[in-house]
Motif scaffolding. Structure first.
Motif, PDB file in Angstrom:
ATOM      1  N   PHE A  38       0.858  -1.198   0.000  1.00 54.85           N
ATOM      2  CA  PHE A  38       0.000   0.000   0.000  1.00 54.85           C
ATOM      3  C   PHE A  38       0.893   1.246   0.000  1.00 54.85           C
ATOM      4  O   PHE A  38       2.000   1.238   0.521  1.00 54.85           O
ATOM      5  N   ASP A  39       0.361   2.363  -0.561  1.00 57.83           N
ATOM      6  CA  ASP A  39       1.106   3.630  -0.559  1.00 57.83           C
ATOM      7  C   ASP A  39       1.188   4.200   0.854  1.00 57.83           C
ATOM      8  O   ASP A  39       2.107   4.951   1.183  1.00 57.83           O
ATOM      9  N   SER A  40       0.175   3.895   1.662  1.00 57.83           N
ATOM     10  CA  SER A  40       0.143   4.453   3.018  1.00 57.83           C
ATOM     11  C   SER A  40      -0.742   3.579   3.896  1.00 57.83           C
ATOM     12  O   SER A  40      -1.526   2.767   3.383  1.00 57.83           O
ATOM     13  N   ALA A  41      -0.648   3.772   5.193  1.00 60.24           N
ATOM     14  CA  ALA A  41      -1.515   3.039   6.125  1.00 60.24           C
ATOM     15  C   ALA A  41      -2.981   3.371   5.854  1.00 60.24           C
ATOM     16  O   ALA A  41      -3.860   2.505   5.918  1.00 60.24           O
ATOM     17  N   GLU A  42      -3.214   4.644   5.490  1.00 56.68           N
ATOM     18  CA  GLU A  42      -4.600   5.070   5.229  1.00 56.68           C
ATOM     19  C   GLU A  42      -5.155   4.367   3.993  1.00 56.68           C
ATOM     20  O   GLU A  42      -6.322   3.993   3.946  1.00 56.68           O
ATOM     21  N   GLN A  43      -4.274   4.169   2.975  1.00 57.85           N
ATOM     22  CA  GLN A  43      -4.750   3.450   1.789  1.00 57.85           C
ATOM     23  C   GLN A  43      -5.118   2.020   2.169  1.00 57.85           C
ATOM     24  O   GLN A  43      -6.134   1.482   1.731  1.00 57.85           O
ATOM     25  N   GLY A  44      -4.272   1.390   3.002  1.00 57.70           N
ATOM     26  CA  GLY A  44      -4.580   0.036   3.473  1.00 57.70           C
ATOM     27  C   GLY A  44      -5.937   0.000   4.162  1.00 57.70           C
ATOM     28  O   GLY A  44      -6.754  -0.892   3.924  1.00 57.70           O
ATOM     29  N   ALA A  49     -11.650  -1.451   3.988  1.00 63.86           N
ATOM     30  CA  ALA A  49     -13.030  -0.989   4.214  1.00 63.86           C
ATOM     31  C   ALA A  49     -13.858  -1.060   2.927  1.00 63.86           C
ATOM     32  O   ALA A  49     -15.058  -0.802   2.943  1.00 63.86           O
ATOM     33  N   GLY A  50     -13.204  -1.399   1.807  1.00 63.80           N
ATOM     34  CA  GLY A  50     -13.924  -1.479   0.533  1.00 63.80           C
ATOM     35  C   GLY A  50     -14.221  -0.108  -0.053  1.00 63.80           C
ATOM     36  O   GLY A  50     -15.056   0.036  -0.945  1.00 63.80           O
ATOM     37  N   GLU A  51     -13.514   0.922   0.439  1.00 62.64           N
ATOM     38  CA  GLU A  51     -13.764   2.281  -0.062  1.00 62.64           C
ATOM     39  C   GLU A  51     -12.891   2.613  -1.270  1.00 62.64           C
ATOM     40  O   GLU A  51     -13.089   3.615  -1.937  1.00 62.64           O
ATOM     41  N   GLU A  52     -11.895   1.777  -1.517  1.00 68.53           N
ATOM     42  CA  GLU A  52     -11.006   2.015  -2.655  1.00 68.53           C
ATOM     43  C   GLU A  52     -10.713   0.677  -3.325  1.00 68.53           C
ATOM     44  O   GLU A  52     -10.410  -0.309  -2.646  1.00 68.53           O
ATOM     45  N   ASP A  53     -10.824   0.650  -4.672  1.00 72.00           N
ATOM     46  CA  ASP A  53     -10.497  -0.579  -5.400  1.00 72.00           C
ATOM     47  C   ASP A  53      -9.001  -0.819  -5.363  1.00 72.00           C
ATOM     48  O   ASP A  53      -8.217   0.135  -5.282  1.00 72.00           O
ATOM     49  N   GLY A  54      -8.599  -2.064  -5.463  1.00 71.52           N
ATOM     50  CA  GLY A  54      -7.164  -2.363  -5.517  1.00 71.52           C
ATOM     51  C   GLY A  54      -6.900  -3.669  -4.806  1.00 71.52           C
ATOM     52  O   GLY A  54      -7.734  -4.148  -4.025  1.00 71.52           O
ATOM     53  N   TYR A  55      -5.760  -4.248  -5.099  1.00 72.45           N
ATOM     54  CA  TYR A  55      -5.434  -5.553  -4.519  1.00 72.45           C
ATOM     55  C   TYR A  55      -4.913  -5.406  -3.087  1.00 72.45           C
ATOM     56  O   TYR A  55      -4.291  -4.401  -2.743  1.00 72.45           O
ATOM     57  N   ILE A  56      -5.154  -6.446  -2.284  1.00 76.33           N
ATOM     58  CA  ILE A  56      -4.771  -6.455  -0.873  1.00 76.33           C
ATOM     59  C   ILE A  56      -3.820  -7.616  -0.581  1.00 76.33           C
ATOM     60  O   ILE A  56      -2.736  -7.449  -0.025  1.00 76.33           O
TER      61      ILE A  56
END
Ligand code: LCS
Length: 398
Positions: A38-44, A49-56
């Motif tokens: 992740f770019d940041s802890a907030e992005q994680g 939370a499903g608020e941003e698309d992207g792989y985890i």
């Protein structure tokens, strides 16, 4: 989801992937990674939370696997696809998602041995009962549906008896009761049969077979409505965890490109061998979906493009004769699995369906004399030469 490419021959190669998105790479890249930075802890936090698309994390999603899932969804004409680490992982994820304790599943009379084993375990542990039906008429199905029936589960052609189930008819009855119909489409592949187009709700594949096509992957696929598969993805896939590896997904993407070419050759070879086997004096009965004299021919004409590459036959003899026949073969391999380039032969009663109790095997039509042949891609003349010499050596019973 509707297909972008009308012809399946094009769809197997292009659906779900555009090289422009991947630096021009013609082959789908293999994302062999377990996790994503992740770019940041907030992005994680936003991703979780499903608020941003992207792989985890690759148990929850992987770009290579996503191409495969989109492609199979398009080929079967479904809204979403999901990939699993085996056909059984796919089947168990779907059946567990569709049932709870004390429910009831109505099945075709004849299922792959481990599917039968899974249902027996569900009965033992959760009192989820199952009934088996030939499903030859609407009345027969209606008579077996109970208030607690939450799923109709069918194989067609059935492994290994090749009996066919009329999918349109089953789907029509199921609609009366709002019960989902799940179809194991392993023996046909989407090239020969598309259950969703006939009104069924979920399609399952052991992708180990024709989808992969080369005998080097164990995998499973499911296609159906987005709402149902979103639920499976977040429960019986994510939390039970029977996911596919990115490399196996990559191999399936590669295998799928030649599915129509391979299937036509499997069908051509099987048609030739069926004609020869049926005339051999040591073959007592033979079962092949493309048999125009079969009582299932009307169903075949309605729902299958061609007969596929699987033939079962009973020899005029005993279990020991069946084993002797297999042992006498020169290049046809004695092996379970199917849909590979190599011709494979197996004995269902003692191998793939050995877990099915004898009485149930009898009802399914699996006798000790029954042999199953997965017709490969070799020259049919060579396969026939091998089968014929082995059949000719069988003892004559008087
Ligand atoms: N469904 C069908 C119709 C199958 O034939 C099989 C495996 C499965 C599901 C399970 O898929 P898997 O987990 O193996 O990918 N059938 C086998 C067979 O007939 N011989 O060996 C395996």
């Amino acid at each position: 989801m509707s297909r972008k490419y009308r012809h399946i021959e094009t769809a197997v190669i292009h659906e779900g992937y555009d090289s422009k998105d991947m630096l021009g790479s013609l082959a789908t890249p293999l994302f062999q990674t377990s996790t994503y930075a992740f770019d940041s802890a907030e992005q994680g936090e936003r991703r979780f939370a499903g608020e941003e698309d992207g792989y985890i994390y690759s148990r929850l999603g992987n770009p290579t696997v996503a191409v495969l899932e989109e492609r199979i969804a398009a080929l079967e004409g479904g809204e979403r696809g999901l990939a699993f680490g085996s056909g059984m992982a796919a089947i168990s994820a779907v059946l567990i998602a569709l049932t709870k304790a004390n429910d009831h599943v109505l099945c075709s009379e004849g299922l792959y041995g481990c599917t039968f084993g899974l249902l027996s375990m569900m009965k033992e542990k959760y009192n989820i009962s199952s009934d088996f039906s030939a499903m030859e008429s609407k009345e027969e199905i209606r008579a077996l549906i109970r208030p607690e029936t939450t799923c109709i589960y069918v194989e067609t052609p059935i492994n290994p008896t090749m009996k066919l189930i009329d999918l349109e008819m089953v789907a029509a009855v199921a609609k009366e009761y709002q019960i989902p119909v799940v179809v194991d489409n392993t023996f046909s592949s989407p090239y020969l049969q598309r259950p969703l187009e006939l009104g069924c709700d979920v399609v399952i594949h052991s992708a180990t077979k024709y989808i992969g096509g080369h005998g080097d992957v164990i995998a499973g696929l499911v296609v159906g409505k987005k709402e149902f598969l979103d639920g499976v993805a977040m429960t019986t896939q994510k939390d039970i965890g029977g996911i596919i590896s990115p490399f196996d997904a990559w191999l399936l993407i590669r295998g799928l490109k030649t599915l129509p070419v391979r299937m036509d050759r499997h069908c051509d070879n099987a048609e030739k061998l069926f004609e020869r086997l049926r005339q051999h004096p040591k073959v007592a009965n033979i079962y092949f979906p493309g048999d125009v004299d079969s009582p299932d021919d009307a169903i075949y004409q309605k729902q299958m493009k061609r007969g596929g590459g699987m033939i079962s036959f009973e020899i005029d003899g005993t279990k020991e004769d069946a084993q002797e026949l297999m042992n006498t073969l020169k290049f046809v391999k004695i092996a379970v699995s199917l849909g590979d380039a190599e011709t494979l032969i197996e004995h269902p009663a003692t191998m793939t369906h050995a877990v099915v109790p004898e009485e149930a095997r009898g009802k399914m039509g699996i006798t000790d004399q029954l042999i199953r042949l997965s017709v490969g891609l070799e020259a049919w003349e060579d396969i026939w030469t091998d089968l014929e010499q082995a059949l000719n050596k069988l003892k004559v019973h008087v």
